[in-house]
Design an enzyme around this catalytic site. Structure first.
Site, PDB file in Angstrom:
ATOM      1  N   CYS A 188      36.535  76.510  75.253  1.00  0.00           N
ATOM      2  CA  CYS A 188      35.376  76.804  74.400  1.00  0.00           C
ATOM      3  C   CYS A 188      35.642  76.388  72.957  1.00  0.00           C
ATOM      4  O   CYS A 188      36.330  77.090  72.214  1.00  0.00           O
ATOM      5  CB  CYS A 188      35.055  78.299  74.474  1.00  0.00           C
ATOM      6  SG  CYS A 188      33.648  78.767  73.454  1.00  0.00           S
ATOM      7  N   CYS A 212      34.260  78.722  70.282  1.00  0.00           N
ATOM      8  CA  CYS A 212      35.009  79.979  70.141  1.00  0.00           C
ATOM      9  C   CYS A 212      36.297  79.754  69.362  1.00  0.00           C
ATOM     10  O   CYS A 212      36.674  80.561  68.517  1.00  0.00           O
ATOM     11  CB  CYS A 212      35.399  80.557  71.506  1.00  0.00           C
ATOM     12  SG  CYS A 212      34.099  80.570  72.730  1.00  0.00           S
ATOM     13  N   ASP A 213      37.000  78.678  69.677  1.00  0.00           N
ATOM     14  CA  ASP A 213      38.384  78.542  69.194  1.00  0.00           C
ATOM     15  C   ASP A 213      38.597  77.424  68.177  1.00  0.00           C
ATOM     16  O   ASP A 213      39.688  77.302  67.616  1.00  0.00           O
ATOM     17  CB  ASP A 213      39.316  78.298  70.400  1.00  0.00           C
ATOM     18  CG  ASP A 213      39.328  79.487  71.341  1.00  0.00           C
ATOM     19  OD1 ASP A 213      39.151  80.613  70.860  1.00  0.00           O
ATOM     20  OD2 ASP A 213      39.497  79.294  72.559  1.00  0.00           O
TER      21      ASP A 213
END
Ligand code: NDP
Length: 323
Positions: free
Chosen positions: A137, A140-141
């Site tokens: 992701c 997300c990261d």
């Protein structure tokens, strides 16, 4: 022994499931939530969450899921270990559901929040560095790779979007594509070409993710003719698709062509009345924890309204979502 009856059964323990449990609890629906194979869901494959509103300093994924679970329990949701292994949605309400292949219960309503899983290459080295540089992701990261070097694997829309997203943060982005062309839409391909710090590596497969005790340091790539190339990177992002975890619901609910559960526009209602779907299991587009939480809220409200209108145990009327 009498089979247990549940007014609102929630399947899945990601942000969608827990938020549905919180709202259903506050609506006095006495929700029972089964956590599934990965308690906490997809978010548990990441470490730090910085984009969930309400946590200005970020929060560990473990803490976030713990907070969501506790908040649901505070309002009476019962969170249980176990996996829904079978469900009979075709013979009307209450729906007969099997847990862990043995225990049965009857559910007046079901909220399916079983999520989707990012596809991975299946390399042992990829598993070893999961959460230590390997991620499914980018949104997300990605933030952890500011001014670093990263690679994205895949040639579809997600891979191109992820590469473009990461190019604004990272110093350099390699896009590793196994064919000699991108499958992504023309507009995304063009954008990829226009970004100076994205380098597309065509016709490469990843042989190994390289790293040490601190995490990912590189990737060993290979062409079909056997020639190899090593790239130095800090982050390795997979964008080779997702698979929705429809499990025992797959052949009983209408699905999209991609295998996600179909819901009526602007609701979480599925093709079976009394069954609702929330989170990534019905969202191939946004795939964000906060969006999943929002749809979990919608599912609980839809469920509450449904029970108010239909009461307990009517018939499970199938309704085509193509109408
Ligand atoms: P796709 O299935 O479209 O693409 C997957 C990509 O990963 C392909 O390039 C595929 O290669 C590659 N791939 C698959 N397995 C491997 C492997 N083992 N090793 C290396 N590469 C591999 O998935 P997406 O997530 O990109 O998109 C899913 C759907 O969502 C699509 O319909 C897409 O259009 C849509 N979407 C739309 C967006 C938008 O419109 N903005 C944004 C994101 C997604 P190959 O081509 O060789 O098969």
């Amino acid at each position: 022994m009498e089979t247990e009856k549940v007014r609102c059964l929630i399947v899945g323990s990601g942000p969608a499931g827990y938020t549905a449990a919180l709202y259903a609890g506050r609506a006095n629906l006495s929700p029972v939530l089964y956590e599934g194979i990965t308690p906490g869901g997809q978010l548990m494959t990441t470490t730090e969450v910085e984009n969930f509103p309400g946590y200005p300093d970020g929060v560990s994924s473990f803490q976030l899921m713990e907070d969501l679970r506790k908040q649901a329990e505070r309002f009476g949701a019962e969170v249980r270990r176990g996996v829904v292994t079978a469900a009979d949605l075709k013979n009307g309400r209450p729906f007969r559901v099997t847990i862990d292949g043995k225990q049965e219960l009857l559910a007046e309503t079901i909220i399916v929040a079983t999520g989707a899983s990012a596809r991975y290459l299946g390399l042992p080295s990829e598993s070893r560095f999961m959460g230590m540089g390997v991620s499914g992701c980018a949104t997300c990261d990605g933030f952890f790779y500011r001014r670093k070097k990263v690679a994205v694997v895949g040639g579809g829309d997600t891979a191109c979007e992820d590469a473009i997203y990461l190019s604004a943060l990272a110093e350099k982005v390699y896009l590793i594509v196994r064919k000699n062309y991108l499958r992504a839409s023309q507009i995304l391909q063009q954008r990829v070409r226009e970004v100076a710090n994205i380098e597309v590596l065509f016709e490469y497969n990843t042989k190994e993710v390289l790293g040490d005790e601190n995490g990912v340091t590189g990737a060993l790539l290979e062409k079909a003719d056997g020639s190899e190339r090593t790239i130095a990177i800090d982050g390795f992002f997979l964008a080779i698709g997702h698979h929705p975890n429809t499990g025992p619901f797959a052949d009983q609910l209408e699905l999209t062509d991609e295998g996600y559960i179909k819901t009526w526009p602007d609701t979480t209602e599925t093709s079976v009345r009394g069954v609702f779907a929330a989170g990534d299991i019905q969202d191939p587009c946004y795939r964000q924890a906060i969006v999943a939480a929002g749809s979990g809220c919608m599912a609980a409200l839809d469920c509450e309204r449904f029970l108010m209108t239909h009461g307990e145990s009517g018939g499970a009327l199938a309704c085509s979502l193509n109408q």
